[in-house]
Design a protein around this motif. Structure first.
Motif, PDB file in Angstrom:
ATOM      1  N   TYR A 129      34.145  31.566  16.537  1.00 39.69           N
ATOM      2  CA  TYR A 129      35.568  31.311  16.709  1.00 39.69           C
ATOM      3  C   TYR A 129      36.312  31.181  15.385  1.00 39.69           C
ATOM      4  N   GLY A 130      35.595  31.105  14.262  1.00 38.85           N
ATOM      5  CA  GLY A 130      36.258  31.082  12.967  1.00 38.85           C
ATOM      6  C   GLY A 130      37.006  32.367  12.661  1.00 38.85           C
ATOM      7  N   VAL A 131      36.760  33.403  13.454  1.00 39.38           N
ATOM      8  CA  VAL A 131      37.380  34.697  13.190  1.00 39.38           C
ATOM      9  C   VAL A 131      38.901  34.628  13.300  1.00 39.38           C
ATOM     10  N   ASP A 132      39.440  33.790  14.186  1.00 34.48           N
ATOM     11  CA  ASP A 132      40.883  33.754  14.392  1.00 34.48           C
ATOM     12  C   ASP A 132      41.620  33.336  13.121  1.00 34.48           C
ATOM     13  N   VAL A 133      41.197  32.242  12.515  1.00 32.17           N
ATOM     14  CA  VAL A 133      41.856  31.779  11.305  1.00 32.17           C
ATOM     15  C   VAL A 133      41.395  32.580  10.087  1.00 32.17           C
ATOM     16  N   GLY A 134      40.152  33.074  10.130  1.00 29.17           N
ATOM     17  CA  GLY A 134      39.665  33.880   9.022  1.00 29.17           C
ATOM     18  C   GLY A 134      40.472  35.153   8.821  1.00 29.17           C
ATOM     19  N   LEU A 135      40.763  35.844   9.913  1.00 29.70           N
ATOM     20  CA  LEU A 135      41.571  37.053   9.811  1.00 29.70           C
ATOM     21  C   LEU A 135      42.950  36.743   9.243  1.00 29.70           C
ATOM     22  N   LEU A 136      43.526  35.629   9.663  1.00 29.63           N
ATOM     23  CA  LEU A 136      44.848  35.254   9.174  1.00 29.63           C
ATOM     24  C   LEU A 136      44.831  35.012   7.669  1.00 29.63           C
TER      25      LEU A 136
END
Length: 240
Positions: free
Chosen positions: A203-210
């Motif tokens: 789920y770290g992908v959401d903020v990581g992409l940002l």
């Protein structure tokens, strides 16, 4: 960073504005048979059949053990199993792997993502995310935000966003302090942008992409859109 409202983007006007630009909409899904069908059906009816805005509607099935894949296909989506995309690269199930797979499994010039657990889904989520990318040449990545009725209709995020994510971003990435919901699962980007970004696992992908999108584009290349109201399955603390 500019802020928009989904009501400012008419589907017909966006379809006319996109010209030869192709649009892929992807739903990463794991055991979401109860909700993925209505979401697919709503997008297909409003933005594929009524208005030719979405060219490819894809559900990325992330190792579901229920009927997610069959329900999505029956509703009109193209279903891709995350495990079958580039299997030579190791990695188990998880949202980051599913999102990365969706980039490889599609060819749209613009890609929009929505979570597959949304209830009472409004296709305006999709038009809101696509709007800045199809009308503002300087925008390369768009993040959605919304009100959540299960939290009293208050703006902002929930148990992870407010006490952890937003304070951490304000400290470590001050340019993102005005991002209302950095952990939202609704966002979109130009293919040239997202193909160059890393997709972390889980789920770290959401903020990581940002964070990585801001690093690549600068804050002026990012937009956020008010998507209105979001209802979804509220996960317990263990799942979070």
């Amino acid at each position: 960073m500019r802020t928009f409202h989904h009501a400012g983007f008419d589907p017909g006007a966006l379809a006319a504005a996109k010209g030869t630009t192709t649009v892929s909409v992807c739903l990463p899904a794991r055991d979401e048979a109860a909700t993925v069908g209505p979401i697919v059906a709503a997008i297909r009816a409003a933005l594929v059949e009524d208005v030719p805005l979405v060219d490819d509607l894809v559900v990325i099935d992330d190792h579901s053990t229920d009927a997610t894949a069959a329900v999505a296909a029956e509703a009109g989506a193209r279903v891709v199993a995350a495990a079958e995309v580039a299997p030579e690269f190791r990695g188990g199930p998880g949202k980051g792997r599913a999102l990365w797979a969706s980039v490889l499994a599609t060819d749209g010039d613009v890609i929009a993502w929505c979570d597959a657990d949304l209830q009472e889904f409004d296709p305006a989520f999709v038009t809101g995310l696509l709007g800045p990318l199809l009308t503002e040449p300087g925008v390369g990545f768009v993040k959605g935000y919304y009100e959540r009725p299960e939290h009293g209709g208050r703006p902002g995020g929930g148990r992870v966003t407010e006490p952890a994510a937003r304070p951490a971003l304000a400290l470590l990435h001050p340019a993102l302090a005005s991002m209302i919901q950095p952990l939202s699962g609704e966002y979109a980007g130009r293919r040239a942008v997202v193909e160059a970004l890393p997709f972390v696992e889980g789920y770290g992908v959401d903020v990581g992409l940002l964070i990585d999108a801001v690093g690549a584009l600068g804050i002026d290349g990012i937009a956020q859109v008010d998507l209105g109201e979001r209802r979804h399955r509220n996960r317990d603390l263990g799942a979070l």
